[in-house]
Design an enzyme around this catalytic site. Structure first.
Site, short mmCIF file in Angstrom:
data_model
loop_
_atom_site.label_atom_id
_atom_site.label_comp_id
_atom_site.label_asym_id
_atom_site.label_seq_id
_atom_site.Cartn_x
_atom_site.Cartn_y
_atom_site.Cartn_z
N ASN A 168 0.05 0.88 6.06
CA ASN A 168 0.79 0.05 5.12
C ASN A 168 1.51 -1.03 5.91
OD1 ASN A 168 3.84 0.61 3.20
ND2 ASN A 168 2.36 -1.02 3.02
N GLY A 169 1.21 -2.30 5.59
CA GLY A 169 1.89 -3.39 6.29
C GLY A 169 0.89 -4.45 6.69
N CYS B 162 0.84 -1.18 0.00
CA CYS B 162 0.00 0.00 0.00
C CYS B 162 0.88 1.23 0.00
CB CYS B 162 -0.86 0.05 1.26
SG CYS B 162 -1.90 -1.39 1.49
#
Ligand code: SF4
Length: 600
Positions: free
Chosen positions: A230-231, A130
Site C-alpha cells: 500500500n503506497g 489499497c
C-alpha cells in the site's frame, strides 16, 4: 488490455499441462536473479522458455503471453502457475468468470464508470489507495484474510488477491472486482495453509489491470516471495533502471514489484537481511506485508505514510496465538483479533515458528509523515489509525470547524458518508440540530445502466437524494470532507436549494487541497484542483453556496492529536503536503509518477 482479457477468456480451449507438483519435482524454477535478458526479443524468448517449462507448447505459450494470464504465471513461478484445462467461459450477471483447473478469476467485462463521469464531470473525491492484510498461524488463514479484506474493501475496489502457504507450497489467486465477488467458498478452498497475505486495490501507479493485481510473487534464490503493498514509491526511475541493468525482467507496471525485485537481486546472506537492505533503498510510501513458504514479514516506510497495525488472536486449547496485520484495525474486529500495536515507521517485523521478531531498516531519526488524509477521509471511523481512533479525530474536526467558522443556521447536514462524524462534532459544538438531510443510496455500484440521454446531475442524484421535508425553508450547514474539483459540491448545493433550503452554507473539515499526492493517493493534477486555482471566495461562487469555510491547517493537526497525548503523534508527525505543497520526501517530478489509468 480489455481486448486481451477477452481474447484469453473467450479463445479456443487450451491444452492441459503437467501438474505443477510434477514440475516442482522435475525442475526448479529459474531465479529471476539469473535472468540476463536485455532486449525485448531475449525477454520474449526467456518467457517462452519458462512457459515451456510448465508444459505449454511454444504456440500456446506465445498466445498466452500476449494474453492476460501470462504475467501471472511468469511472476508466480512454480507456486501458482495455471494448469490450462477447459478455458470455458460462462456469463454470470455482469461478470465473465474464467474457470480453470486451479484458478477462478472474475473479470469485469462491463465498462467501469464512476457515477460522476456519466454526466460529463469526473469523479470528485480523492481515491483510496489499497488495503493489505496478513495472517500467520491459523488453519484457515486464507479465509481469515478474506474477512479482513472484506472489512478493508473501502480502500480499493478494483482488484483483490490472496496468497497462502502451508509451509511447503504457495498458491495465489487474484481477480478484478470486489473481494466477495472473487473469493467464493470454492476459490478459498484452493488456498490452503496457515499463512496468508491479501490485497485489495485501487490503482495509483501502473495501470488498473489484473496484471498489476497483488500479491505479486517473485522467485529468488532465497525462495519465493509474495508481496502486498500500500503506497507509492517515489524513486522508481533509478531503482528500476538499475535492476534492469542487473537483468531483472519486470512482469508488471506496478511500483510494488520493485521491492521484490530488489530482494531477489540482493546479495545479502539471509532473507531478512535482503529485505531490510532492499527496503532501505526505496523512497516514498510503503506499508507492506510479505510472505515466503513459512514466514510473514510486515514493514512500514521510515516516514510512516500509510498505516499498518498488528493484532493477535489468542490460541484456544493450548494452540499458539494467531498474528494478524492490517491497514486498518476495523479488519481485526471481524476476526476477534486484539489490537497489539502499529508496525513502527522504519520497522521490519517477522513472524515465524520462532515467534515475532523485529528490526529496524532505517534510522529512528527520520521525521514521521503519516498521511493526515487517512483521518480526514480514507479510513473508517471505527478504525484506529496511527494509534488514534479516526472517529475521535473527525468529531474534533467538526467541533473545531464550528469554533473557527460558525454561522447562524437551522440544521447541520452531513454529505454522507464521510462527512457524518465531522457533522456530528459540528452540531455538538454549535448547538445546531443535526439531521440526515441527504440520503445516500448504498446500493449504487460502480456501474449502472446509463440513461438514453444525458440528464443534468444524474450521477450525483443516483448517489444522493435530499430529504425535502427536512430541508424545506431551512438555513442549512453542509459538512463535507473535501472539495477537489468543485463540480460535485456545486451539484449538491443545487440539489439542496432545489429541495427548498433557504440558505446553504458549506463547511469543509480540512484545509483547501492545493497540491497532488505522490504517496499512494490518486489526486488530479494541480490544474484540476479548484483550490490551487481559485480563492475561497471564488470557490464559493463556483459551488453557488451562501458561504464557504475550510478547517485551518492548525485546526486539523490539533484535531488529530488533541486529548490523546499517549498516541505519540504530534501536529508535526503528519504529512500535510496536499494542503501545503511541502513534501516530506525529496521533490519528485510529476513525470516520474506513472499516471493511474483505468482500463476502458
Ligand atoms: Fe496524505 Fe496528502 Fe500527504 Fe498524500 S500528500 S500522503 S494525501 S497528506
Amino acid at each position: 488490455m480489455r481486448e486481451q482479457m477477452a481474447a484469453t477468456v473467450e479463445g479456443p480451449g487450451l491444452k492441459p499441462t503437467e501438474s505443477i507438483g510434477a514440475l516442482r519435482g522435475a525442475e526448479a524454477p529459474r531465479s529471476l536473479r539469473e535472468t540476463k535478458a536485455t532486449t525485448n526479443t531475449e525477454i520474449l524468448d526467456q518467457k517462452r522458455s519458462r512457459m515451456t517449462n510448465v508444459g505449454v507448447g511454444p504456440g500456446e505459450g506465445e498466445k498466452q503471453m500476449r494474453g492476460f494470464f501470462a504475467p501471472l504465471r511468469m511472476t508466480s513461478g512454480d507456486c501458482c502457475g495455471m494448469r490450462e484445462a477447459d478455458s470455458s467461459a460462462t456469463l454470470r450477471n455482469d461478470k465473465q468468470i474464467a474457470l480453470r483447473n486451479d484458478k477462478q478469476i472474475a473479470l469485469r467485462n462491463d465498462k467501469q464508470i464512476d457515477i460522476e463521469e456519466e454526466d460529463g464531470t469526473p469523479f470528485d473525491k480523492l481515491r483510496e489507495e489499497c488495503g493489505i492484510m496478513a495472517v500467520y498461524g491459523h488453519p484457515d488463514a486464507a479465509r481469515m484474510t478474506y474477512w479482513g479484506l472484506y472489512a478493508l474493501q473501502h480502500r480499493g475496489q478494483e482488484s483483490a488477491g490472496i496468497a497462502s502457504a502451508d509451509g511447503h507450497d504457495v498458491n495465489d489467486i487474484k481477480g478484478m472486482g470486489l473481494v466477495s465477488e472473487i473469493f467464493t467458498d470454492e476459490v478459498l478452498a484452493r488456498l490452503p495453509g496457515h499463512i496468508a497475505i491479501g490485497h485489495t486495490r485501487y490503482s495509483t501507479t501502473g495501470d488498473s489491470a489484473l496484471l498489476n493485481a497483488q500479491p505479486i510473487s517473485v522467485e529468488s534464490t532465497m525462495g519465493l516471495i509474495a508481496i502486498a503493498h500500500n503506497g507509492n514509491l517515489v524513486n522508481l526511475g533509478n531503482s528500476k533502471a538499475r535492476l534492469e541493468r542487473d537483468g531483472a525482467v519486470f512482469q508488471t507496471t506496478s511500483d510494488s514489484e520493485i521491492i521484490v525485485q530488489l530482494i531477489a537481486h540482493s546479495r545479502c546472506n539471509t532473507l531478512v537481511d535482503c529485505i531490510a537492505e532492499s527496503l532501505a533503498q526505496v523512497d516514498g510510501a510503503f506499508s507492506i506485508v510479505m510472505m515466503t513458504r513459512n514466514r510473514i514479514f510486515a514493514a512500514r516506510d521510515p516516514h510512516g505514510f500509510r498505516p499498518l497495525s498488528m493484532g493477535r488472536i489468542a490460541g484456544v486449547n493450548g494452540e499458539p496465538d494467531t498474528f494478524v496485520f492490517a491497514s486498518e484495525t476495523c479488519a481485526f474486529d471481524l476476526l476477534h483479533a486484539k489490537y497489539e500495536r502499529d508496525v513502527r515507521p522504519g520497522e521490519l517485523v517477522m513472524v515465524s515458528e520462532d515467534g515475532v521478531t523485529s528490526r529496524r531498516f532505517s534510522p529512528e531519526t527520520v521525521p514521521h509523515a503519516s498521511c493526515i488524509f487517512e483521518h480526514v477521509y480514507f479510513a473508517r471511523p471505527d478504525s484506529r489509525v496511527f494509534g488514534r481512533w479516526v472517529q475521535q479525530s473527525r468529531d474534533e474536526m467538526g467541533r473545531q470547524l464550528a469554533r473557527e467558522s460558525g454561522v447562524d443556521a437551522d440544521l447541520v447536514v452531513p454529505v454522507p458518508d464521510s462527512g457524518v462524524t465531522a457533522a456530528l462534532g459540528y452540531a455538538a459544538e454549535s448547538g445546531i440540530p443535526f439531521n440526515f438531510g441527504l440520503i445516500r443510496n448504498h446500493y449504487v455500484g460502480r456501474t449502472f445502466i446509463q440513461p438514453e440521454q444525458r440528464t443534468r446531475d444524474f450521477g450525483v442524484r443516483m448517489k444522493l437524494n435530499p430529504v425535502r421535508n427536512l430541508l424545506q425553508g431551512k438555513r442549512i450547514i453542509l459538512i463535507d470532507d473535501s472539495i477537489i474539483r468543485g463540480t460535485t459540491s456545486r451539484k449538491i448545493v443545487r440539489m439542496c436549494r432545489a429541495a427548498g433550503a433557504a440558505e446553504v452554507h458549506m463547511r469543509i473539515s480540512c484545509p483547501p487541497t492545493i497540491s497532488p499526492c505522490f504517496y499512494g493517493v490518486d489526486t488530479p493534477s494541480t490544474r484540476e484542483l479548484i483550490a490551487a486555482n481559485k480563492s475561497v471566495e471564488e470557490i464559493r461562487e463556483f459551488i453557488e453556496a451562501d458561504s464557504l469555510a475550510y478547517l485551518s491547517l492548525v485546526g486539523l493537526t490539533y484535531s488529530c492529536t488533541t486529548n490523546e497525548p499517549a498516541n505519540g503523534m504530534s501536529p508535526a508527525s503528519f504529512c500535510t503536503a496536499c494542503y501545503t505543497g511541502v513534501y516530506p520526501t525529496q521533490w519528485v517530478d510529476v513525470e516520474d509518477i506513472l499516471p493511474a489509468t483505468v482500463v476502458a
